[in-house]
Design an enzyme around this catalytic site. Structure first.
Site, PDB file in Angstrom:
ATOM      1  CB  VAL A  60      -1.008   0.050   1.184  1.00 49.75           C
ATOM      2  CG1 VAL A  60      -2.034  -1.061   1.070  1.00 49.75           C
ATOM      3  CG2 VAL A  60      -0.321   0.052   2.535  1.00 49.75           C
ATOM      4  CE1 TYR A 151       0.015   1.185  14.475  1.00 46.72           C
ATOM      5  CE2 TYR A 151      -1.054   2.325  16.296  1.00 46.72           C
ATOM      6  CZ  TYR A 151      -1.053   1.323  15.342  1.00 46.72           C
ATOM      7  OH  TYR A 151      -2.126   0.461  15.265  1.00 46.72           O
ATOM      8  CB  ALA A 152       0.878   8.550  18.086  1.00 46.19           C
ATOM      9  CE  LYS A 155      -2.976   2.659  12.630  1.00 46.83           C
ATOM     10  NZ  LYS A 155      -3.686   2.011  11.500  1.00 46.83           N
TER      11      LYS A 155
HETATM   12  N1  CAA Z   1       2.461   2.154  28.084  1.00 49.71           N
HETATM   13  C1  CAA Z   1       2.941   2.399  29.316  1.00 49.71           C
HETATM   14  N2  CAA Z   1       4.227   2.199  29.667  1.00 49.71           N
HETATM   15  C2  CAA Z   1       5.037   1.722  28.718  1.00 49.71           C
HETATM   16  C3  CAA Z   1       4.616   1.445  27.400  1.00 49.71           C
HETATM   17  C4  CAA Z   1       3.254   1.671  27.098  1.00 49.71           C
HETATM   18  N3  CAA Z   1       2.769   1.451  25.871  1.00 49.71           N
HETATM   19  N4  CAA Z   1       5.679   0.999  26.685  1.00 49.71           N
HETATM   20  C5  CAA Z   1       6.716   0.986  27.527  1.00 49.71           C
HETATM   21  N5  CAA Z   1       6.351   1.419  28.741  1.00 49.71           N
HETATM   22  C6  CAA Z   1       7.203   1.560  29.920  1.00 49.71           C
HETATM   23  C7  CAA Z   1       7.838   0.216  30.283  1.00 49.71           C
HETATM   24  O1  CAA Z   1       6.940  -0.534  31.086  1.00 49.71           O
HETATM   25  C8  CAA Z   1       9.081   0.654  31.034  1.00 49.71           C
HETATM   26  O2  CAA Z   1       8.707   1.025  32.332  1.00 49.71           O
HETATM   27  P1  CAA Z   1       9.716   0.701  33.576  1.00 49.71           P
HETATM   28  O3  CAA Z   1      10.931   1.535  33.269  1.00 49.71           O
HETATM   29  O4  CAA Z   1       8.911   1.124  34.749  1.00 49.71           O
HETATM   30  O5  CAA Z   1       9.951  -0.787  33.510  1.00 49.71           O
HETATM   31  C9  CAA Z   1       9.499   1.928  30.278  1.00 49.71           C
HETATM   32  O6  CAA Z   1       8.318   2.378  29.579  1.00 49.71           O
HETATM   33  C10 CAA Z   1      10.612   1.690  29.264  1.00 49.71           C
HETATM   34  O7  CAA Z   1      10.241   0.576  28.455  1.00 49.71           O
HETATM   35  P2  CAA Z   1      11.302  -0.541  28.011  1.00 49.71           P
HETATM   36  O8  CAA Z   1      12.187  -0.923  29.158  1.00 49.71           O
HETATM   37  O9  CAA Z   1      10.536  -1.667  27.371  1.00 49.71           O
HETATM   38  O10 CAA Z   1      12.153   0.295  26.944  1.00 49.71           O
HETATM   39  P3  CAA Z   1      12.810  -0.213  25.607  1.00 49.71           P
HETATM   40  O11 CAA Z   1      13.538   0.938  25.024  1.00 49.71           O
HETATM   41  O12 CAA Z   1      13.506  -1.515  25.814  1.00 49.71           O
HETATM   42  O13 CAA Z   1      11.555  -0.554  24.645  1.00 49.71           O
HETATM   43  C11 CAA Z   1       9.491  -0.072  23.538  1.00 49.71           C
HETATM   44  C12 CAA Z   1      10.679   0.487  24.309  1.00 49.71           C
HETATM   45  C13 CAA Z   1       9.975  -0.700  22.204  1.00 49.71           C
HETATM   46  C14 CAA Z   1       8.571   1.089  23.242  1.00 49.71           C
HETATM   47  C15 CAA Z   1       8.806  -1.197  24.348  1.00 49.71           C
HETATM   48  O14 CAA Z   1       8.619  -0.752  25.673  1.00 49.71           O
HETATM   49  C16 CAA Z   1       7.466  -1.535  23.799  1.00 49.71           C
HETATM   50  O15 CAA Z   1       7.383  -2.308  22.844  1.00 49.71           O
HETATM   51  N6  CAA Z   1       6.390  -0.968  24.381  1.00 49.71           N
HETATM   52  C17 CAA Z   1       5.050  -1.196  23.926  1.00 49.71           C
HETATM   53  C18 CAA Z   1       4.620  -0.126  22.978  1.00 49.71           C
HETATM   54  C19 CAA Z   1       3.177  -0.340  22.632  1.00 49.71           C
HETATM   55  O16 CAA Z   1       2.315  -0.233  23.479  1.00 49.71           O
HETATM   56  N7  CAA Z   1       2.909  -0.675  21.348  1.00 49.71           N
HETATM   57  C20 CAA Z   1       1.604  -0.989  20.911  1.00 49.71           C
HETATM   58  C21 CAA Z   1       1.715  -2.030  19.810  1.00 49.71           C
HETATM   59  S1  CAA Z   1       0.122  -2.680  19.357  1.00 49.71           S
HETATM   60  C22 CAA Z   1      -0.481  -1.440  18.410  1.00 49.71           C
HETATM   61  O17 CAA Z   1       0.158  -0.557  17.975  1.00 49.71           O
HETATM   62  C23 CAA Z   1      -1.931  -1.516  18.136  1.00 49.71           C
HETATM   63  C24 CAA Z   1      -2.578  -0.274  18.552  1.00 49.71           C
HETATM   64  O18 CAA Z   1      -3.044   0.467  17.718  1.00 49.71           O
HETATM   65  C25 CAA Z   1      -2.693   0.010  19.985  1.00 49.71           C
HETATM   66  P1  NAI Z   2      -1.682  -7.707  11.709  1.00 59.74           P
HETATM   67  O1  NAI Z   2      -0.222  -7.462  11.824  1.00 59.74           O
HETATM   68  O2  NAI Z   2      -2.272  -8.948  12.237  1.00 59.74           O
HETATM   69  O3  NAI Z   2      -2.129  -7.549  10.182  1.00 59.74           O
HETATM   70  C1  NAI Z   2      -1.691  -6.503   9.391  1.00 59.74           C
HETATM   71  C2  NAI Z   2      -1.680  -6.931   7.954  1.00 59.74           C
HETATM   72  O4  NAI Z   2      -1.237  -5.814   7.157  1.00 59.74           O
HETATM   73  C3  NAI Z   2      -0.699  -8.081   7.672  1.00 59.74           C
HETATM   74  O5  NAI Z   2      -1.352  -9.113   6.957  1.00 59.74           O
HETATM   75  C4  NAI Z   2       0.391  -7.446   6.830  1.00 59.74           C
HETATM   76  O6  NAI Z   2       0.971  -8.320   5.876  1.00 59.74           O
HETATM   77  C5  NAI Z   2      -0.376  -6.311   6.158  1.00 59.74           C
HETATM   78  N1  NAI Z   2       0.519  -5.269   5.672  1.00 59.74           N
HETATM   79  C6  NAI Z   2       1.560  -4.696   6.341  1.00 59.74           C
HETATM   80  N2  NAI Z   2       2.179  -3.816   5.561  1.00 59.74           N
HETATM   81  C7  NAI Z   2       1.522  -3.812   4.374  1.00 59.74           C
HETATM   82  C8  NAI Z   2       1.703  -3.096   3.175  1.00 59.74           C
HETATM   83  N3  NAI Z   2       2.699  -2.224   3.017  1.00 59.74           N
HETATM   84  N4  NAI Z   2       0.840  -3.341   2.158  1.00 59.74           N
HETATM   85  C9  NAI Z   2      -0.153  -4.241   2.307  1.00 59.74           C
HETATM   86  N5  NAI Z   2      -0.363  -4.936   3.412  1.00 59.74           N
HETATM   87  C10 NAI Z   2       0.470  -4.733   4.446  1.00 59.74           C
HETATM   88  O7  NAI Z   2      -2.345  -6.414  12.389  1.00 59.74           O
HETATM   89  P2  NAI Z   2      -3.820  -6.144  12.920  1.00 59.74           P
HETATM   90  O8  NAI Z   2      -3.738  -6.083  14.381  1.00 59.74           O
HETATM   91  O9  NAI Z   2      -4.793  -7.024  12.268  1.00 59.74           O
HETATM   92  O10 NAI Z   2      -4.003  -4.635  12.420  1.00 59.74           O
HETATM   93  C11 NAI Z   2      -4.954  -4.238  11.439  1.00 59.74           C
HETATM   94  C12 NAI Z   2      -5.117  -2.736  11.535  1.00 59.74           C
HETATM   95  O11 NAI Z   2      -5.651  -2.402  12.815  1.00 59.74           O
HETATM   96  C13 NAI Z   2      -3.811  -1.954  11.422  1.00 59.74           C
HETATM   97  O12 NAI Z   2      -4.043  -0.765  10.699  1.00 59.74           O
HETATM   98  C14 NAI Z   2      -3.476  -1.627  12.853  1.00 59.74           C
HETATM   99  O13 NAI Z   2      -2.653  -0.491  12.942  1.00 59.74           O
HETATM  100  C15 NAI Z   2      -4.850  -1.396  13.421  1.00 59.74           C
HETATM  101  N6  NAI Z   2      -4.970  -1.517  14.848  1.00 59.74           N
HETATM  102  C16 NAI Z   2      -4.623  -2.674  15.483  1.00 59.74           C
HETATM  103  C17 NAI Z   2      -4.752  -2.777  16.844  1.00 59.74           C
HETATM  104  C18 NAI Z   2      -4.355  -3.987  17.591  1.00 59.74           C
HETATM  105  O14 NAI Z   2      -4.254  -3.887  18.831  1.00 59.74           O
HETATM  106  N7  NAI Z   2      -4.128  -5.135  16.962  1.00 59.74           N
HETATM  107  C19 NAI Z   2      -5.270  -1.648  17.648  1.00 59.74           C
HETATM  108  C20 NAI Z   2      -5.598  -0.483  16.873  1.00 59.74           C
HETATM  109  C21 NAI Z   2      -5.455  -0.432  15.527  1.00 59.74           C
END
Ligand code: CAA
Ligand code: NAI
Length: 243
Positions: A60, A151-152, A155
């Site tokens: 995409v 990501y923020a 989104k």
């Molecule tokens: N919320 C609250 N606290 C968080 C946090 C979060 N999302 N992410 C990290 N922290 C805290 C940790 O718990 C840690 O706290 P302590 O120092 O008290 O232990 C501190 O921040 C530092 O974190 P790390 O030790 O893990 O630091 P790092 O540099 O090794 O890694 C990181 C940083 C890669 C951001 C890792 O912490 C991480 O992966 N965090 C999660 C981030 C997250 O929430 N991603 C969401 C993914 S799913 C998604 O994106 C779908 C969606 O739309 C929500």
């Molecule tokens: P997932 O990782 O299970 O699926 C994502 C899919 O997107 C995968 O199949 C991947 O191959 C495809 N993809 C990645 N890059 C691509 C590209 N350049 N072109 C075409 N396809 C690509 O993730 P999930 O959780 O199903 O996420 C779906 C949507 O929901 C995403 O936009 C994500 O940001 C959003 N979302 C997810 C949350 C969660 O907690 N899982 C929370 C809030 C939002």
């Protein structure tokens, strides 16, 4: 009665997670579904698992690849009624450590990808005088999240584009809405450290993460004729995580 009878739906990122569940539900509701995904292996598996869906490989973030995917859809089905801009990636890192590459990759897929796909389907929907565009935002897009600068930004940008397009495209019969999921059980969340997941769960009044079908059912409502007077809305599907 099937809620999407005769409709053609492109769901990006539908080879896995939320999109895959949406492909299943949309097919059940009578739509012809194109799984538009980067991951060829998962796309082919999905084609085998859900009778009737079509996998078209796409990146995409690559405008030409998107153009080819949309042309293939048109030549196979002759119309495009629904676009779910669901594809997304994470490259999480604290601001102090985030590389410019990590920032840009997420913007390219999660923000620019939504722009490319929507622009590509627009002529088809405009000519039909009807269409539904659903963009996937996130709880992170409205409230921010530690480790997710890139990501923020993407989104939150998706919400801005949703509202802009809702205003621009309404007169062409095209509804544009967004779904903002909370943390949902997919591969994306599997990468998050357990202690962070526990913190997140504790903030959800319902006490659990979302399931892919929770989000896919919101896509279904916004893709169906039942939502014809819903436009420019951001539907939070997050168990009430932050109010
Ligand atoms: N919320 C609250 N606290 C968080 C946090 C979060 N999302 N992410 C990290 N922290 C805290 C940790 O718990 C840690 O706290 P302590 O120092 O008290 O232990 C501190 O921040 C530092 O974190 P790390 O030790 O893990 O630091 P790092 O540099 O090794 O890694 C990181 C940083 C890669 C951001 C890792 O912490 C991480 O992966 N965090 C999660 C981030 C997250 O929430 N991603 C969401 C993914 S799913 C998604 O994106 C779908 C969606 O739309 C929500
Ligand atoms: P997932 O990782 O299970 O699926 C994502 C899919 O997107 C995968 O199949 C991947 O191959 C495809 N993809 C990645 N890059 C691509 C590209 N350049 N072109 C075409 N396809 C690509 O993730 P999930 O959780 O199903 O996420 C779906 C949507 O929901 C995403 O936009 C994500 O940001 C959003 N979302 C997810 C949350 C969660 O907690 N899982 C929370 C809030 C939002």
């Amino acid at each position: 009665m099937s809620r999407l009878e005769g409709k053609v739906a492109i769901i990006t990122g539908a080879a896995n997670g939320i999109g895959l569940e949406a492909a299943r539900i949309f097919t059940r509701e009578g739509a012809k579904v194109v799984i538009a995904d980067f991951n060829e292996a998962s796309g082919k598996e999905a084609e085998e698992a859900i009778p009737g869906v079509t996998f078209i490989q796409v990146d995409v973030s690559d405008r030409e690849s998107v153009g080819r995917m949309v042309e293939k859809t048109d030549s196979e089905f002759g119309r495009i009624d629904i676009l779910i801009n669901n594809a997304g990636i994470t490259r999480d890192s604290m601001l102090s450590k985030m590389t410019a590459d990590q920032f840009q990759q997420v913007i390219n897929v999660n923000l620019t990808g939504v722009f490319h796909c929507t622009q590509a389907v627009l002529p088809y929907m405009a000519e039909q005088g009807k269409g539904k565009i659903i963009n996937t935002s996130s709880v992170t897009g409205t409230y921010g999240n530690v480790g997710q600068t890139n990501y923020a930004a993407a989104k939150a940008g998706v919400i801005g584009m949703t509202k802009t397009w809702a205003k621009e495209l309404a007169r062409k019969g095209i509804n544009v809405n967004a779904v903002a999921p909370g943390f949902t059980e997919t591969a994306m969340v599997a990468e998050v450290p357990e202690k962070v997941i526990e913190k997140m769960k504790a903030q959800v009044p319902m006490g659990r993460l979302g399931k892919p079908e929770d989000i896919a059912n919101a896509y279904l409502f916004l893709a169906s004729d039942e939502s014809d007077y819903v436009n420019g809305h951001v539907l939070h599907v997050d168990g009430g995580i932050m109010m």
